[in-house]
Design an enzyme around this catalytic site. Structure first.
Site, PDB file in Angstrom:
ATOM      1  CD1 TRP A   1      39.621   6.604  60.082  1.00  0.00           C
ATOM      2  CD2 TRP A   1      39.751   7.876  61.915  1.00  0.00           C
ATOM      3  NE1 TRP A   1      39.008   7.799  59.813  1.00  0.00           N
ATOM      4  CE2 TRP A   1      39.060   8.592  60.908  1.00  0.00           C
ATOM      5  CE3 TRP A   1      39.949   8.478  63.156  1.00  0.00           C
ATOM      6  CZ2 TRP A   1      38.565   9.895  61.116  1.00  0.00           C
ATOM      7  CZ3 TRP A   1      39.465   9.778  63.361  1.00  0.00           C
ATOM      8  CH2 TRP A   1      38.788  10.459  62.359  1.00  0.00           C
TER       9      TRP A   1
ATOM     10  CG  ASP B   1      37.396   1.916  64.511  1.00  0.00           C
ATOM     11  OD1 ASP B   1      36.174   1.954  64.263  1.00  0.00           O
ATOM     12  OD2 ASP B   1      38.161   2.893  64.396  1.00  0.00           O
TER      13      ASP B   1
ATOM     14  CE  LYS C   1      33.060   8.328  59.633  1.00  0.00           C
ATOM     15  NZ  LYS C   1      34.148   7.699  60.333  1.00  0.00           N
TER      16      LYS C   1
HETATM   17  C1  LIG Z   1      35.279   8.229  61.350  1.00  0.00           C
HETATM   18  C2  LIG Z   1      36.082   7.177  61.993  1.00  0.00           C
HETATM   19  C3  LIG Z   1      36.559   7.307  63.310  1.00  0.00           C
HETATM   20  C4  LIG Z   1      36.341   8.539  64.140  1.00  0.00           C
HETATM   21  O1  LIG Z   1      35.031   8.617  64.544  1.00  0.00           O
HETATM   22  P1  LIG Z   1      34.498   9.777  65.511  1.00  0.00           P
HETATM   23  O2  LIG Z   1      33.135   9.276  65.864  1.00  0.00           O
HETATM   24  O3  LIG Z   1      34.499  11.045  64.715  1.00  0.00           O
HETATM   25  O4  LIG Z   1      35.406   9.872  66.675  1.00  0.00           O
HETATM   26  C5  LIG Z   1      37.263   6.248  63.846  1.00  0.00           C
HETATM   27  N1  LIG Z   1      37.513   5.125  63.143  1.00  0.00           N
HETATM   28  C6  LIG Z   1      37.083   4.975  61.870  1.00  0.00           C
HETATM   29  C7  LIG Z   1      37.378   3.708  61.136  1.00  0.00           C
HETATM   30  C8  LIG Z   1      36.354   5.988  61.259  1.00  0.00           C
HETATM   31  O5  LIG Z   1      35.917   5.845  59.998  1.00  0.00           O
END
Ligand SMILES: *Cc1c(COP(=O)(O)O)cnc(C)c1O
Length: 355
Positions: free
Chosen positions: A99, A166, A190
């Site tokens: 990511w 993030d 998540k």
């Molecule tokens: C799952 C995830 C993403 C992507 O998320 P989406 O909502 O599917 O775009 C980005 N960064 C991290 C750390 C993730 O776990």
């Protein structure tokens, strides 16, 4: 048979969050209409947004001067929206996994990007340590939890430049010093809610500095000014987010989430380290409390499929590792229970006894 949900995302949510959301989908606040059928501007829905924002601020003990907005597009849209709003000349990215690398790639559309540190050469089996952060960056971007590789920066680092994180897969799992960040974003699926909404925390006085004209929807100011109501927000995901925030608060807040995460991880990593069949995939000091990755020890490689089959037969769901790591990944977000972890440990011990 009872199922234990270790999915990496979308992932397990507290049962009462799902039940309460389901009730509102059938009959929103006794109105006789579904949550899906009402106007987002209806006087009934505004309080949902207001309470969700207030609870996020309260749970993270956020200082003044920050806004919380709810947008669609997932964390992946933030990979471009962050640099669109904050990249003036040069941004730095710490490359700690899949990511993080995707975020870095998108930023390149907006200016110069430096990879400040990376553990790609070691297939992200540890976090980069002891790296220098140039002082001339517009911001430094980090990924606090690496969902796929199972490493985590479980603290608020000091950076000499604005810090952007993030936190998609570990937000609300520990206390965070929000004052150290210019922006924090997280896809909901998540640790927060059902998929469909992204939570973005931005420092107000950092907005509006980018030297480019921004399309209305991409400019964070649009959504800050309209309180996430510039266009139709994802109402059902936001409602489920509100229910999760109420649940986190009722359980004792992020301190309690942190305590539980540590307790779960201690037991599961403890078993991984003890059991002769398994080993962890990342450096012990960098282990994620959220995504616990492990593989069969080399001499037992051929037992990978049999163990997976056995675990599935015992009710374990979603423990197959991501293809870039292999083996197994047990995701232990806020809603994960000690009972679930104990059930997985029992599987590992029974399987060891039989092989
Ligand atoms: C799952 C995830 C993403 C992507 O998320 P989406 O909502 O599917 O775009 C980005 N960064 C991290 C750390 C993730 O776990």
């Amino acid at each position: 048979m009872k199922k234990y949900n270790f999915n990496a995302g979308p992932s397990m949510l507290p049962r009462e969050v799902i039940e309460n959301t389901a009730k509102q989908i059938l009959d929103f606040n006794g109105s006789g209409l579904s949550l899906m059928e009402i106007s987002h501007r209806a006087k009934d829905f505004q309080p949902v947004v207001d309470e969700a924002v207030a609870l996020i601020k309260e749970l993270l003990d956020m200082p003044e001067g920050y806004s919380v907005i709810f947008l669609g597009g997932g964390a992946s849209l933030q990979f471009m929206q962050i640099p669109a709003n904050f990249l003036i000349k040069k941004a730095g990215y710490v490359n700690t996994g899949t990511w993080a690398k995707k975020a870095l790639k998108e930023a390149k559309y907006f200016g110069e990007v430096v990879e400040v540190a990376s553990s790609a050469a070691d297939n992200y089996t540890h976090l980069p340590h002891h790296f220098e952060i140039p002082g001339d960056l517009d911001y430094l971007h980090i990924t606090t939890n690496n969902t796929i590789f199972g490493t985590e920066i479980r603290r608020d680092i000091d950076a000499p430049v604005p810090l952007i994180a993030d936190m998609s897969s570990d937000i609300m799992s520990r206390p965070v010093d929000v004052s150290k960040y210019t922006a924090i974003y997280a896809g909901a699926q998540k640790n927060l809610a059902m998929a469909g909404v992204t939570v973005i925390i931005v420092k107000d006085d950092m907005l509006g500095k980018a030297p480019r004209e921004l399309p209305t929807m991409i400019d964070y100011r649009t959504h800050v000014e309209k309180g996430s109501m510039f266009n139709t927000p994802p109402v059902v995901p936001i409602y489920s987010l509100l229910e999760t925030m109420r649940w986190v608060k009722a359980q004792g807040g992020v301190k309690e989430m942190d305590r539980r995460a540590k307790e779960r991880a201690k037991v599961l990593y403890g078993e991984i380290d003890r059991n002769r069949l398994f080993r962890g995939t990342v450096d012990a000091q960098d282990r994620s409390l959220m995504n616990i990755c492990f593989v069969m020890n080399d001499e037992y490689k051929e037992l990978e499929k049999p163990f997976l089959d056995y675990a599935v037969s015992q009710g374990m769901v979603g423990i197959k590792g991501h293809r870039s790591v292999g083996g197994f990944r047990a995701s232990c977000y806020n809603a994960q229970t000690m009972e679930g972890v104990d059930a997985l440990v029992k599987c590992m011990q029974e399987f060891e006894a039989n092989h």
